[in-house]
Write an enzyme that holds these catalytic residues in place. Structure first.
Site, PDB file in Angstrom:
ATOM      1  N   HIS A 130      43.301  32.085  36.235  1.00  0.00           N
ATOM      2  CA  HIS A 130      43.738  31.184  37.314  1.00  0.00           C
ATOM      3  C   HIS A 130      43.871  29.719  36.914  1.00  0.00           C
ATOM      4  O   HIS A 130      44.536  28.951  37.598  1.00  0.00           O
ATOM      5  CB  HIS A 130      42.761  31.323  38.489  1.00  0.00           C
ATOM      6  CG  HIS A 130      43.270  30.828  39.805  1.00  0.00           C
ATOM      7  ND1 HIS A 130      44.545  31.076  40.272  1.00  0.00           N
ATOM      8  CD2 HIS A 130      42.654  30.094  40.773  1.00  0.00           C
ATOM      9  CE1 HIS A 130      44.693  30.527  41.459  1.00  0.00           C
ATOM     10  NE2 HIS A 130      43.556  29.924  41.792  1.00  0.00           N
TER      11      HIS A 130
ATOM     12  N   HIS B 214      40.658  37.467  39.462  1.00  0.00           N
ATOM     13  CA  HIS B 214      41.628  36.442  39.088  1.00  0.00           C
ATOM     14  C   HIS B 214      41.134  35.032  39.410  1.00  0.00           C
ATOM     15  O   HIS B 214      41.204  34.128  38.565  1.00  0.00           O
ATOM     16  CB  HIS B 214      42.968  36.677  39.785  1.00  0.00           C
ATOM     17  CG  HIS B 214      43.987  35.636  39.433  1.00  0.00           C
ATOM     18  ND1 HIS B 214      44.543  35.545  38.171  1.00  0.00           N
ATOM     19  CD2 HIS B 214      44.527  34.618  40.157  1.00  0.00           C
ATOM     20  CE1 HIS B 214      45.382  34.526  38.135  1.00  0.00           C
ATOM     21  NE2 HIS B 214      45.396  33.944  39.321  1.00  0.00           N
TER      22      HIS B 214
ATOM     23  N   HIS C  21      47.709  35.951  41.900  1.00  0.00           N
ATOM     24  CA  HIS C  21      48.047  35.467  43.228  1.00  0.00           C
ATOM     25  C   HIS C  21      49.559  35.363  43.431  1.00  0.00           C
ATOM     26  O   HIS C  21      50.010  34.839  44.443  1.00  0.00           O
ATOM     27  CB  HIS C  21      47.381  34.113  43.489  1.00  0.00           C
ATOM     28  CG  HIS C  21      47.863  33.012  42.562  1.00  0.00           C
ATOM     29  ND1 HIS C  21      47.020  32.383  41.678  1.00  0.00           N
ATOM     30  CD2 HIS C  21      49.078  32.443  42.393  1.00  0.00           C
ATOM     31  CE1 HIS C  21      47.700  31.475  40.996  1.00  0.00           C
ATOM     32  NE2 HIS C  21      48.962  31.495  41.421  1.00  0.00           N
TER      33      HIS C  21
END
Length: 378
Positions: free
Chosen positions: A137, A52, A1
């Site tokens: 993550h 992710h 991200h």
């Protein structure tokens, strides 16, 4: 991200500006954004979906991912401000988190993506005939966390950065192996393990590079011998200065940018008493030999090594039955082809002796493996 908006807040853009200056930063930053936007979103294997973050909503399906237009993915330079349904799906894939509580879909404290419970995860895996949802993550203490959600289904969090953040944390890192039988294994490691592994790889890489340099020297031994004879001092024990050694190596071995000055202490150490390099000792320590042959002419080993790749190609062509071995007859044919392109003083005159030296297991044939690994330092 870590898209362009997130990375600009956490210092990446500042780092680029510091290195490349204001004028080039905007162009470079646009290229970074384009590259990030073109990276794959997820991976599917026979048993797993890897992403992710996690699931963007309760009804999400793999076919929804396939329907996402490429333009939508490539145009979205940041997931922090999703506007359309497509943007929100992409944001969820990168930012969502699982929760052990059966809440269905809930608000994510991160402010982006959602929290999805084990029931939502189980239904997603069942719909898509999968066993695992694998994601990162989140920092987890052991590097891996298996959150079971019923009927042999799991959400597995894998976090590879040990001692997060900035090598001050106490967590382990981990990586996961998906196995053909549908199970998985994993390995966890600490910061100390990583440091030791990095040092080991560094040492092995350095040693492999030195071996290649030594082989280059061995293949150029005759040329070096002539070059040193023009500058060396003394007859019974010829020596050269460090400067002369560097000059000869640079002019005799065609490899631009080789740091001979830095390599000299390792390859050709000077005498403690005179500060000079012993030429004979240096050349002797970089003489090539074939397997364990003690009596073979160094020049013949050098010629074979120097033409190693060409001979291997010839032998593969001569191996008409494709069994990966050479008979003495095929060996002679290959050496005759090589000798035709060599000056007389460099021609190989003892094919039988060479064949015997390379035939390490004495079975009357030379395998390609024996030939490919047949050379080393004397």
């Amino acid at each position: 991200h870590e898209d362009t908006m997130v990375a600009s807040v956490y210092g990446f853009q500042d780092q680029i500006r510091k290195i490349y200056g204001d004028d080039d930063t905007d162009v470079i930053w646009d290229c970074v954004g384009d590259l990030f936007a073109s990276l794959p979103l997820a991976l599917r294997t026979k048993t797993a979906f890897a992403v992710h973050g996690g699931l963007p909503n309760a009804s999400f399906d793999l076919k929804d991912l396939q329907k996402l237009p490429r333009k939508a993915r490539f145009a979205l330079k940041t997931t922090v401000k999703p506007e359309s349904a497509e943007d929100r799906a992409l944001t969820g894939l990168l930012w969502s988190d699982p929760t052990p509580h059966d809440v269905g879909i809930a608000e994510n404290p991160r402010g982006l993506g959602v929290l999805f419970g084990p029931g939502v995860a189980q239904e997603f895996l069942q719909r898509n005939n999968l066993q695992y949802l694998i994601r990162g993550h989140e920092c987890v203490a052991s590097g891996i966390r298996d959150q079971h959600c019923g009927e042999d289904k799991s959400v597995i969090t894998v976090f590879s950065a040990a001692a997060y953040p900035n090598n001050i944390g106490e967590n382990k890192g981990a990586f996961l192996h998906l196995l053909p039988d549908g199970s998985y294994s994993h390995e966890s490691y600490s910061l100390q393990d990583t440091a030791e592994s990095t040092e080991k790889v560094k040492n092995e890489t350095t040693e492999n590079a030195l071996e290649k340099v030594r082989a280059m020297i061995g293949c150029s031994r005759s040329k070096l011998e002539k070059a040193f004879s023009k500058v060396q001092r003394g007859d019974s024990r010829p020596t050269v200065t460090v400067e002369q050694w560097v000059q000869v190596m640079s002019s005799s071995i065609d490899f631009a940018g080789m740091p001979w000055t830095a390599l000299q202490p390792t390859l050709a150490p000077t005498s403690f008493w005179s500060g000079m390099i012993d030429v004979d000792e240096f050349l002797k320590s970089h003489s090539l030999r074939v397997h364990d042959s003690e009596h073979m002419d160094n020049n013949e080993a050098e010629t074979l090594a120097e033409n190693h790749e060409m001979l291997l190609t010839v032998f593969m062509f001569l191996d008409v039955n494709g069994d990966g071995t050479l008979s003495l007859k095929e060996w002679r044919t290959g050496l005759n082809l090589l000798n035709k392109r060599l000056p007389k003083e460099r021609q190989l005159k003892n094919p039988e002796e060479l064949f015997k030296a390379l035939d390490k297991n004495a079975d009357g044939e030379i395998s390609f493996e024996e030939f490919a690994s047949g050379f080393g330092m004397a």
